[in-house]
Design a protein around this motif. Structure first.
Motif, PDB file in Angstrom:
ATOM      1  N   THR A  15       0.926  -1.705   0.009  1.00 38.79           N
ATOM      2  CA  THR A  15      -0.082   0.002  -0.044  1.00 38.79           C
ATOM      3  C   THR A  15       1.268   1.392  -0.115  1.00 38.79           C
ATOM      4  N   PRO A  16       0.662   2.110  -0.705  1.00 33.88           N
ATOM      5  CA  PRO A  16       1.498   3.418  -1.029  1.00 33.88           C
ATOM      6  C   PRO A  16       1.498   3.833   0.358  1.00 33.88           C
ATOM      7  N   VAL A  17       2.339   4.652   0.926  1.00 32.49           N
ATOM      8  CA  VAL A  17       2.175   5.533   1.846  1.00 32.49           C
ATOM      9  C   VAL A  17       2.322   6.801   2.113  1.00 32.49           C
ATOM     10  N   ALA A  23       6.796  12.616   6.089  1.00 35.02           N
ATOM     11  CA  ALA A  23       6.399  13.918   6.662  1.00 35.02           C
ATOM     12  C   ALA A  23       7.291  13.563   8.633  1.00 35.02           C
ATOM     13  N   GLN A  24       5.932  12.864   8.935  1.00 29.39           N
ATOM     14  CA  GLN A  24       6.770  12.249  10.192  1.00 29.39           C
ATOM     15  C   GLN A  24       7.408  11.706  10.336  1.00 29.39           C
ATOM     16  N   MET A  25       8.136  10.894   9.961  1.00 24.33           N
ATOM     17  CA  MET A  25       8.855  10.042   9.598  1.00 24.33           C
ATOM     18  C   MET A  25      10.330  11.024   9.506  1.00 24.33           C
ATOM     19  N   SER A  26      10.279  11.660   8.038  1.00 22.86           N
ATOM     20  CA  SER A  26      10.867  12.796   8.450  1.00 22.86           C
ATOM     21  C   SER A  26      11.628  13.599   9.416  1.00 22.86           C
ATOM     22  N   TYR A  29      13.024  11.934  11.778  1.00 26.72           N
ATOM     23  CA  TYR A  29      15.303  11.741  11.878  1.00 26.72           C
ATOM     24  C   TYR A  29      15.788  13.171  11.558  1.00 26.72           C
ATOM     25  N   ALA A  30      15.411  13.731  11.465  1.00 32.04           N
ATOM     26  CA  ALA A  30      15.981  15.407  11.657  1.00 32.04           C
ATOM     27  C   ALA A  30      16.484  15.908  13.272  1.00 32.04           C
ATOM     28  N   ALA A  31      14.868  15.273  13.654  1.00 31.16           N
ATOM     29  CA  ALA A  31      15.058  15.848  15.338  1.00 31.16           C
ATOM     30  C   ALA A  31      16.017  14.727  15.623  1.00 31.16           C
ATOM     31  N   TYR A  32      16.103  13.385  15.517  1.00 32.24           N
ATOM     32  CA  TYR A  32      17.088  12.216  16.171  1.00 32.24           C
ATOM     33  C   TYR A  32      18.950  12.790  15.712  1.00 32.24           C
ATOM     34  N   TRP A  95      21.977   5.462  21.820  1.00 30.64           N
ATOM     35  CA  TRP A  95      21.539   5.770  20.424  1.00 30.64           C
ATOM     36  C   TRP A  95      21.133   4.976  19.838  1.00 30.64           C
ATOM     37  N   ALA A  96      20.715   4.120  19.627  1.00 27.48           N
ATOM     38  CA  ALA A  96      20.338   3.012  18.544  1.00 27.48           C
ATOM     39  C   ALA A  96      18.871   3.065  18.694  1.00 27.48           C
ATOM     40  N   ALA A  97      18.390   2.861  19.408  1.00 29.78           N
ATOM     41  CA  ALA A  97      16.956   3.068  20.444  1.00 29.78           C
ATOM     42  C   ALA A  97      16.062   3.774  20.113  1.00 29.78           C
ATOM     43  N   ARG A  98      16.977   5.215  20.034  1.00 30.17           N
ATOM     44  CA  ARG A  98      16.519   6.471  19.473  1.00 30.17           C
ATOM     45  C   ARG A  98      15.788   6.480  18.392  1.00 30.17           C
ATOM     46  N   CYS A  99      16.806   5.981  17.911  1.00 32.31           N
ATOM     47  CA  CYS A  99      16.314   5.672  16.110  1.00 32.31           C
ATOM     48  C   CYS A  99      15.294   5.429  15.440  1.00 32.31           C
ATOM     49  N   PRO A 100      13.679   6.730  14.332  1.00 28.86           N
ATOM     50  CA  PRO A 100      13.235   5.997  14.175  1.00 28.86           C
ATOM     51  C   PRO A 100      12.537   4.784  14.105  1.00 28.86           C
ATOM     52  N   GLY A 101      13.747   4.179  13.000  1.00 28.29           N
ATOM     53  CA  GLY A 101      14.239   3.070  12.357  1.00 28.29           C
ATOM     54  C   GLY A 101      13.938   2.661  12.945  1.00 28.29           C
ATOM     55  N   ALA A 102      14.227   2.233  14.063  1.00 32.09           N
ATOM     56  CA  ALA A 102      14.153   1.104  15.531  1.00 32.09           C
ATOM     57  C   ALA A 102      12.785   0.127  15.796  1.00 32.09           C
ATOM     58  N   SER A 103      12.025   1.481  15.338  1.00 32.30           N
ATOM     59  CA  SER A 103      10.950   1.578  15.815  1.00 32.30           C
ATOM     60  C   SER A 103       9.943   0.940  14.644  1.00 32.30           C
ATOM     61  N   THR A 104      10.449   0.535  12.853  1.00 30.67           N
ATOM     62  CA  THR A 104       9.811   0.242  12.134  1.00 30.67           C
ATOM     63  C   THR A 104      10.527  -1.360  11.729  1.00 30.67           C
ATOM     64  N   GLY A 105      11.879  -1.098  11.825  1.00 31.26           N
ATOM     65  CA  GLY A 105      12.683  -2.054  11.750  1.00 31.26           C
ATOM     66  C   GLY A 105      13.932  -2.761  12.275  1.00 31.26           C
TER      67      GLY A 105
END
Length: 117
Positions: A15-17, A23-26, A29-32, A95-105
């Motif tokens: 399905t398309p994101v 925008a939320q994911m970006s 990552y910018a805040a991280y 630091w890895a646990a704080r990364c947005p990617g840790a919650s999706t991958g």
């Protein structure tokens, strides 16, 4: 000591994101990234283009074999990385646990083995 935070996630989805989710994911990552820079641990980091643009190279019996795409067929693909400089593995994991990617991958944390020249 330097640690590489390798960000793995699923590239393909049926399905398309929604633009709002992108925008939320970006923003996450910018805040991280800003938090890492403010803490003085950020060395470098970047996204990677999709695996369909990758080329794999292997040399066997002196012959170079070039394959389009990634060599390994996996559920998750390497999508980006951060290189950080922190005192120990515990802080790298934090630091890895704080990364947005840790919650999706998955984030793989690996110590860098410096080459001495």
């Amino acid at each position: 000591m330097q640690y590489m935070l390798l960000i793995y996630g699923t590239e393909t989805t049926t399905t398309p994101v929604p633009k709002e989710a992108i925008a939320q994911m970006s923003a996450g990552y910018a805040a991280y990234t800003q938090a890492m820079k403010k803490a003085g641990v950020w060395v470098s980091g970047d996204r990677l283009k999709p695996t369909q643009l990758a080329t794999s190279v292997r040399v066997a019996d002196g012959k170079t074999n070039v394959l389009d795409g990634p060599y390994a067929d996996t559920k998750e693909q390497l999508g980006g990385y951060y290189l950080i400089d922190v005192p120990d593995m515990d802080q790298a994991i934090a630091w890895a646990a704080r990364c947005p990617g840790a919650s999706t991958g998955t984030l793989e944390v690996r110590p860098v083995w410096p080459t001495e020249m």
